[in-house]
Enzyme design. Structure first.
Site, PDB file in Angstrom:
ATOM      1  N   TYR A 179       0.588  -1.474  -0.193  1.00 30.60           N
ATOM      2  CA  TYR A 179      -0.115   0.240   0.290  1.00 30.60           C
ATOM      3  C   TYR A 179       0.832   1.530  -0.314  1.00 30.60           C
ATOM      4  O   TYR A 179       0.571   2.304  -0.134  1.00 30.60           O
ATOM      5  CB  TYR A 179      -0.857   0.161   1.395  1.00 30.60           C
ATOM      6  CG  TYR A 179      -1.600  -0.784   0.692  1.00 30.60           C
ATOM      7  CD1 TYR A 179      -3.520  -0.944   0.291  1.00 30.60           C
ATOM      8  CD2 TYR A 179      -2.085  -2.523   1.307  1.00 30.60           C
ATOM      9  CE1 TYR A 179      -4.015  -1.512  -0.545  1.00 30.60           C
ATOM     10  CE2 TYR A 179      -3.453  -2.980   1.656  1.00 30.60           C
ATOM     11  CZ  TYR A 179      -4.178  -3.390   0.345  1.00 30.60           C
ATOM     12  OH  TYR A 179      -5.063  -3.865   0.287  1.00 30.60           O
TER      13      TYR A 179
ATOM     14  N   GLN B  59     -15.843   2.737  -5.422  1.00 34.30           N
ATOM     15  CA  GLN B  59     -15.187   1.743  -5.041  1.00 34.30           C
ATOM     16  C   GLN B  59     -13.612   2.195  -4.900  1.00 34.30           C
ATOM     17  O   GLN B  59     -13.127   1.047  -4.393  1.00 34.30           O
ATOM     18  CB  GLN B  59     -15.764   0.813  -6.394  1.00 34.30           C
ATOM     19  CG  GLN B  59     -16.753   0.374  -6.210  1.00 34.30           C
ATOM     20  CD  GLN B  59     -16.945  -1.299  -6.854  1.00 34.30           C
ATOM     21  OE1 GLN B  59     -16.289  -1.973  -7.372  1.00 34.30           O
ATOM     22  NE2 GLN B  59     -17.873  -1.254  -7.867  1.00 34.30           N
ATOM     23  N   ASN B  60     -13.097   3.591  -5.479  1.00 33.49           N
ATOM     24  CA  ASN B  60     -11.851   3.634  -5.277  1.00 33.49           C
ATOM     25  C   ASN B  60     -11.068   4.383  -4.062  1.00 33.49           C
ATOM     26  O   ASN B  60     -12.166   5.333  -3.651  1.00 33.49           O
ATOM     27  CB  ASN B  60     -11.408   4.794  -6.669  1.00 33.49           C
ATOM     28  CG  ASN B  60     -11.661   3.778  -7.503  1.00 33.49           C
ATOM     29  OD1 ASN B  60     -11.481   2.445  -8.333  1.00 33.49           O
ATOM     30  ND2 ASN B  60     -12.463   5.055  -9.058  1.00 33.49           N
ATOM     31  N   VAL B  61     -10.286   3.870  -3.724  1.00 27.93           N
ATOM     32  CA  VAL B  61      -9.443   3.976  -2.312  1.00 27.93           C
ATOM     33  C   VAL B  61      -8.233   5.512  -2.935  1.00 27.93           C
ATOM     34  O   VAL B  61      -8.096   5.982  -2.172  1.00 27.93           O
ATOM     35  CB  VAL B  61      -8.567   3.493  -2.189  1.00 27.93           C
ATOM     36  CG1 VAL B  61      -9.446   2.224  -1.601  1.00 27.93           C
ATOM     37  CG2 VAL B  61      -7.436   2.526  -2.917  1.00 27.93           C
ATOM     38  N   ASP B  62      -8.491   6.011  -4.273  1.00 27.42           N
ATOM     39  CA  ASP B  62      -8.182   7.357  -4.565  1.00 27.42           C
ATOM     40  C   ASP B  62      -8.707   8.865  -3.979  1.00 27.42           C
ATOM     41  O   ASP B  62     -10.194   8.594  -3.783  1.00 27.42           O
ATOM     42  CB  ASP B  62      -7.473   7.580  -5.198  1.00 27.42           C
ATOM     43  CG  ASP B  62      -8.966   7.500  -6.840  1.00 27.42           C
ATOM     44  OD1 ASP B  62      -9.303   8.606  -7.053  1.00 27.42           O
ATOM     45  OD2 ASP B  62      -8.617   6.018  -7.410  1.00 27.42           O
TER      46      ASP B  62
ATOM     47  N   HIS C  91     -14.513   1.438  -0.215  1.00 19.49           N
ATOM     48  CA  HIS C  91     -13.715   0.624   0.030  1.00 19.49           C
ATOM     49  C   HIS C  91     -12.436   0.807   0.211  1.00 19.49           C
ATOM     50  O   HIS C  91     -10.968   0.717   1.667  1.00 19.49           O
ATOM     51  CB  HIS C  91     -13.633  -0.147  -0.868  1.00 19.49           C
ATOM     52  CG  HIS C  91     -14.284  -0.709  -1.939  1.00 19.49           C
ATOM     53  ND1 HIS C  91     -13.984  -1.032  -3.079  1.00 19.49           N
ATOM     54  CD2 HIS C  91     -15.593  -1.836  -1.087  1.00 19.49           C
ATOM     55  CE1 HIS C  91     -14.997  -2.432  -3.303  1.00 19.49           C
ATOM     56  NE2 HIS C  91     -16.145  -2.243  -2.070  1.00 19.49           N
TER      57      HIS C  91
ATOM     58  N   GLY D  74     -17.007   3.484 -15.160  1.00 24.68           N
ATOM     59  CA  GLY D  74     -15.271   2.263 -14.775  1.00 24.68           C
ATOM     60  C   GLY D  74     -15.719   1.414 -14.020  1.00 24.68           C
ATOM     61  O   GLY D  74     -14.790   1.225 -13.202  1.00 24.68           O
TER      62      GLY D  74
END
Length: 238
Positions: free
Chosen positions: A53, A86-89, A104, A169
């Site tokens: 990570y 759903q993206n962690v950015d 997430h 996406g």
């Protein structure tokens, strides 16, 4: 104002240059999912997981939001917009979107292994021995496989109130995120933007087989034009 709910997945971030976690061979950057994205993997080899990570975090800090992220931010000028990602950015936030729910977790945050509610901002590497104020090891603030999704109920409530649903996406194959489409009202128009759309048959779905950077700005412009068209006075208004 109409409510627009946007569900985004890895595809929109990939177009900013972020590598998607899952490759076609099922590995994440050469690692089995069970090694780097489960509580058990973290217990077995915390240094490996932390470094995995750390690399993702370093990469995130080198990329920028793309035209799709920016178009969604612009949509807020005309609609109530909630993004469930759903993206962690943090690319949605950097583009200017105000209401972003990360199903997430978030890569630029860390949390104590002792409490999922003890969350810290984190732009640097997390190392073994880095602890919270109570002396517990820090870990990425990521929802791993096998862990509960704490914000799912909130995401469901947001989706229920959608006047429009936009999906961008994502394969809509990862649960429980994929189940959100089942909570919109039956009459809600759904727009699905993906180069390789794989959405199951669903009423009221408009499929836009295109990339996010092309499809999203075009759809946003169309929705704004439609809004202004509806706002024009009719002959009876004179």
């Amino acid at each position: 104002m109409k409510n627009i709910v946007v569900l985004t997945g890895a595809g929109i971030s990939a177009e900013s240059g972020l590598k998607t976690f899952r490759d076609s061979n099922g590995l994440w950057e050469g690692h089995d999912v069970m090694e780097v994205a489960t509580p058990e993997g973290f217990q077995r080899n915390p240094e490996l997981v932390l470094e995995f990570y750390n690399q993702r975090r370093r990469q995130l800090l080198t990329v920028e939001p793309n035209s799709a992220h920016k178009a969604l931010a612009n949509l807020e000028s005309h609609f109530n917009v909630n993004i469930v990602t759903q993206n962690v950015d943090d690319l949605h936030e950097r583009a200017g979107s105000s209401n972003v729910l990360h199903l997430h977790g978030e890569l630029l945050k860390a949390r104590s292994v002792n409490s999922e509610n003890e969350i810290l901002d984190c732009k640097n590497d997390i190392l073994l021995g880095d602890t919270c104020v109570n002396g517990y090891q820090l870990r990425p603030h990521i929802v791993w496989f096998g862990e509960a999704v704490p914000l799912l109920d909130k995401a469901i409530e947001i989706t229920k109130n959608a006047d429009y649903l936009i999906i961008i996406g994502t394969s809509m194959q990862v649960y429980p995120a994929a189940s959100l489409i089942d909570f919109v009202k039956p009459s809600t128009p759904i727009f699905f933007i993906d180069p390789k759309p794989a959405l199951a048959n669903k009423n009221n779905v408009t499929v836009i087989a295109d990339t996010a950077v092309n499809g999203v700005p075009n759809l946003v412009a169309s929705l704004i034009d439609r809004l202004f068209l509806f706002a024009l006075p009719t002959q009876q208004d004179h």
